[in-house]
Scaffold this motif. Structure first.
Motif, PDB file in Angstrom:
ATOM      1  N   GLY A  64       0.799  -1.216   0.000  1.00  0.00           N
ATOM      2  CA  GLY A  64       0.000   0.000   0.000  1.00  0.00           C
ATOM      3  C   GLY A  64       0.835   1.270   0.000  1.00  0.00           C
ATOM      4  N   TYR A  65       2.025   1.230   0.608  1.00  0.00           N
ATOM      5  CA  TYR A  65       2.893   2.407   0.614  1.00  0.00           C
ATOM      6  C   TYR A  65       3.344   2.761  -0.802  1.00  0.00           C
ATOM      7  CZ  TYR A  65       3.246   2.020   5.670  1.00  0.00           C
ATOM      8  OH  TYR A  65       2.969   1.971   6.994  1.00  0.00           O
ATOM      9  N   TYR A  66       3.687   1.745  -1.581  1.00  0.00           N
ATOM     10  CA  TYR A  66       4.115   1.997  -2.956  1.00  0.00           C
ATOM     11  C   TYR A  66       2.956   2.518  -3.798  1.00  0.00           C
ATOM     12  CZ  TYR A  66       8.180  -0.647  -1.533  1.00  0.00           C
ATOM     13  OH  TYR A  66       9.286  -1.087  -0.884  1.00  0.00           O
ATOM     14  N   LEU A  67       1.794   1.936  -3.611  1.00  0.00           N
ATOM     15  CA  LEU A  67       0.623   2.365  -4.358  1.00  0.00           C
ATOM     16  C   LEU A  67       0.234   3.791  -3.983  1.00  0.00           C
ATOM     17  CD1 LEU A  67      -1.368   1.423  -6.431  1.00  0.00           C
ATOM     18  CD2 LEU A  67      -2.741   0.461  -4.617  1.00  0.00           C
ATOM     19  N   LEU A  68       0.304   4.103  -2.708  1.00  0.00           N
ATOM     20  CA  LEU A  68       0.010   5.465  -2.271  1.00  0.00           C
ATOM     21  C   LEU A  68       1.023   6.443  -2.857  1.00  0.00           C
ATOM     22  CD1 LEU A  68      -1.799   7.223  -0.461  1.00  0.00           C
ATOM     23  CD2 LEU A  68      -0.067   6.956   1.296  1.00  0.00           C
ATOM     24  N   GLY A  69       2.288   6.045  -2.904  1.00  0.00           N
ATOM     25  CA  GLY A  69       3.312   6.905  -3.501  1.00  0.00           C
ATOM     26  C   GLY A  69       3.047   7.170  -4.973  1.00  0.00           C
ATOM     27  N   LEU A  70       2.627   6.147  -5.708  1.00  0.00           N
ATOM     28  CA  LEU A  70       2.304   6.337  -7.119  1.00  0.00           C
ATOM     29  C   LEU A  70       1.103   7.263  -7.293  1.00  0.00           C
ATOM     30  CD1 LEU A  70       2.823   2.743  -8.496  1.00  0.00           C
ATOM     31  CD2 LEU A  70       4.217   4.742  -8.942  1.00  0.00           C
ATOM     32  N   LEU A  71       0.097   7.100  -6.466  1.00  0.00           N
ATOM     33  CA  LEU A  71      -1.063   7.984  -6.552  1.00  0.00           C
ATOM     34  C   LEU A  71      -0.693   9.418  -6.190  1.00  0.00           C
ATOM     35  CD1 LEU A  71      -3.819   5.715  -5.002  1.00  0.00           C
ATOM     36  CD2 LEU A  71      -3.594   6.405  -7.389  1.00  0.00           C
ATOM     37  N   LEU A  72       0.182   9.570  -5.208  1.00  0.00           N
ATOM     38  CA  LEU A  72       0.624  10.908  -4.821  1.00  0.00           C
ATOM     39  C   LEU A  72       1.372  11.587  -5.964  1.00  0.00           C
ATOM     40  CD1 LEU A  72       0.574  12.632  -2.205  1.00  0.00           C
ATOM     41  CD2 LEU A  72       2.914  11.896  -1.860  1.00  0.00           C
TER      42      LEU A  72
END
Length: 118
Positions: free
Chosen positions: A58-66
């Motif tokens: 989820g951290y990587y996915l959140l970073g991509l969305l950010l």
């Protein structure tokens, strides 16, 4: 004639590079430094090799969305500066742009990219 000079310069540069690599291999240190493969991240040394944790996906996915929505903001600032000059065509284009990003946001939301279950 120009290509001959260029070819000679290339051969000389290649010979110098290979020569330095050979001299380094001959005269270089043979002993490996014990801390060479030591993991060091963010200024905090790792004392216990078993202490290395894993990050949730989820951290990587959140970073991509950010990053995605930061790029959106980076495109909207110049548009706001020249809004009076580009007129209605620019307004329609930015509405389409924000609409596509909104659809991407809704898709990510429905897929559960923003849910943080522990």
């Amino acid at each position: 004639m120009e290509y001959i000079a260029l070819g000679i310069a290339f051969i000389v540069a290649l010979a110098i590079a290979l020569g330095q690599a050979v001299v380094n291999d001959i005269l270089g240190m043979r002993k490996k430094d014990p801390l060479e493969d030591y993991p060091y991240e963010c200024g905090v040394p790792l004392y216990d090799k078993e202490a290395r944790g894993t990050f949730k996906q989820g951290y990587y996915l959140l970073g991509l969305l950010l990053i995605l929505f930061d790029i959106e903001a980076a495109y909207l600032f110049p548009w706001a500066v020249v809004f009076k000059d580009i007129g209605i065509y620019g307004l329609i284009e930015v509405i389409v742009f924000v609409g596509i990003l909104t659809l991407g946001f809704i898709y990510a939301w429905r897929k559960g990219a923003l849910n943080w279950e522990m």
